[in-house]
Design a protein around this motif. Structure first.
Motif, short mmCIF file in Angstrom:
data_model
loop_
_atom_site.label_atom_id
_atom_site.label_comp_id
_atom_site.label_asym_id
_atom_site.label_seq_id
_atom_site.Cartn_x
_atom_site.Cartn_y
_atom_site.Cartn_z
N TYR A 1 18.03 3.49 3.76
CA TYR A 1 19.05 3.96 4.69
C TYR A 1 18.59 3.85 6.13
CZ TYR A 1 21.40 6.01 0.69
OH TYR A 1 22.05 6.18 -0.50
N ASN A 2 19.57 3.71 7.02
CA ASN A 2 19.37 3.83 8.45
C ASN A 2 20.10 5.10 8.86
OD1 ASN A 2 19.71 3.74 11.28
ND2 ASN A 2 19.89 1.52 11.30
N ILE B 1 21.24 0.35 3.74
CA ILE B 1 20.84 -0.93 4.31
C ILE B 1 20.01 -1.69 3.28
CG2 ILE B 1 20.92 -0.18 6.71
CD1 ILE B 1 17.86 0.16 6.64
N GLU B 2 19.85 -2.97 3.51
CA GLU B 2 19.01 -3.81 2.67
C GLU B 2 17.54 -3.56 2.99
OE1 GLU B 2 20.08 -5.89 0.22
OE2 GLU B 2 22.12 -5.18 0.63
N PHE B 3 16.66 -3.96 2.10
CA PHE B 3 15.23 -3.77 2.27
C PHE B 3 14.72 -4.42 3.57
CE2 PHE B 3 10.81 -5.19 1.32
CZ PHE B 3 10.23 -3.93 1.24
N ASP B 4 15.18 -5.62 3.88
CA ASP B 4 14.74 -6.31 5.10
C ASP B 4 15.07 -5.50 6.35
OD1 ASP B 4 13.78 -8.38 3.56
OD2 ASP B 4 15.47 -9.70 3.94
N ASP C 1 20.73 6.87 12.08
CA ASP C 1 20.64 6.82 13.55
C ASP C 1 19.32 6.24 14.01
OD1 ASP C 1 23.20 7.83 13.91
OD2 ASP C 1 22.52 9.90 13.96
N GLY C 2 18.90 5.14 13.41
CA GLY C 2 17.68 4.45 13.81
C GLY C 2 16.42 4.90 13.08
N ILE C 3 16.53 5.91 12.23
CA ILE C 3 15.38 6.37 11.45
C ILE C 3 15.45 5.74 10.06
CG2 ILE C 3 14.25 8.37 10.38
CD1 ILE C 3 15.37 10.04 12.70
N PRO C 4 14.40 5.02 9.65
CA PRO C 4 14.40 4.48 8.29
C PRO C 4 14.18 5.61 7.29
CG PRO C 4 12.33 3.96 9.39
CD PRO C 4 13.19 4.66 10.39
N ALA C 5 14.98 5.63 6.24
CA ALA C 5 14.88 6.69 5.24
C ALA C 5 15.05 6.11 3.84
CB ALA C 5 15.94 7.76 5.50
N THR C 6 14.51 6.84 2.87
CA THR C 6 14.66 6.43 1.47
C THR C 6 15.08 7.63 0.63
OG1 THR C 6 12.32 6.89 1.00
CG2 THR C 6 12.90 4.62 1.56
N ILE C 7 15.67 7.29 -0.50
CA ILE C 7 15.92 8.26 -1.57
C ILE C 7 15.42 7.61 -2.85
CG2 ILE C 7 17.68 9.39 -2.97
CD1 ILE C 7 19.37 9.74 -0.54
N GLY C 8 14.67 8.37 -3.62
CA GLY C 8 14.27 7.91 -4.95
C GLY C 8 13.00 7.10 -5.01
N HIS C 9 12.17 7.13 -3.99
CA HIS C 9 10.90 6.40 -4.04
C HIS C 9 9.98 7.09 -5.05
CE1 HIS C 9 6.97 4.94 -2.74
NE2 HIS C 9 7.62 3.95 -2.13
N ALA D 1 0.83 -1.21 0.00
CA ALA D 1 0.00 0.00 0.00
C ALA D 1 0.86 1.26 0.00
CB ALA D 1 -0.94 0.00 1.20
N TRP D 2 2.04 1.20 0.60
CA TRP D 2 2.95 2.34 0.64
C TRP D 2 3.93 2.32 -0.53
CZ3 TRP D 2 1.85 6.32 3.52
CH2 TRP D 2 1.02 6.14 4.62
N GLY D 3 3.80 1.33 -1.41
CA GLY D 3 4.68 1.24 -2.57
C GLY D 3 6.09 0.84 -2.23
N LEU D 4 6.26 0.09 -1.17
CA LEU D 4 7.60 -0.31 -0.72
C LEU D 4 7.92 -1.72 -1.18
CD1 LEU D 4 7.44 1.15 2.87
CD2 LEU D 4 8.94 1.93 1.04
N THR D 5 8.92 -1.81 -2.03
CA THR D 5 9.44 -3.09 -2.48
C THR D 5 10.96 -2.99 -2.48
OG1 THR D 5 9.53 -2.49 -4.83
CG2 THR D 5 7.44 -3.43 -4.01
#
Length: 73
Positions: A17-18, A57-60, A20-28, A6-10
């Motif tokens: 990225y991690n 980091i990896e997706f998992d 400091d404990g915050i999950p982050a993305t670039i390019g979604h 639903a959030w388009g996350l694959t």
């Protein structure tokens, strides 16, 4: 459980990225730029902070961080 689809996350939807404990993305595709996923919907995040304090980091690993930050296991 978070509905990743639903959030388009694959595995191929962004760079993960991690920061400091915050999950982050670039390019979604739906949430372009640098986004922090410590809340839903994700919020804009300073790319400088990601570059200074984050690591790829990896997706998992992203999914584990995301689940922990939004209060789901």
């Amino acid at each position: 459980m978070i509905d990743l689809e639903a959030w388009g996350l694959t595995e191929d939807s962004a760079l993960f990225y991690n920061v400091d404990g915050i999950p982050a993305t670039i390019g979604h595709p739906r949430y372009p730029g640098c986004m922090a996923w410590d809340e839903l919907p994700p919020r804009p995040f300073r790319v400088e902070s990601l570059q200074r304090n984050g690591w790829r980091i990896e997706f998992d690993g992203f999914v584990k961080l995301l689940s922990a930050r939004v209060g789901e296991d």
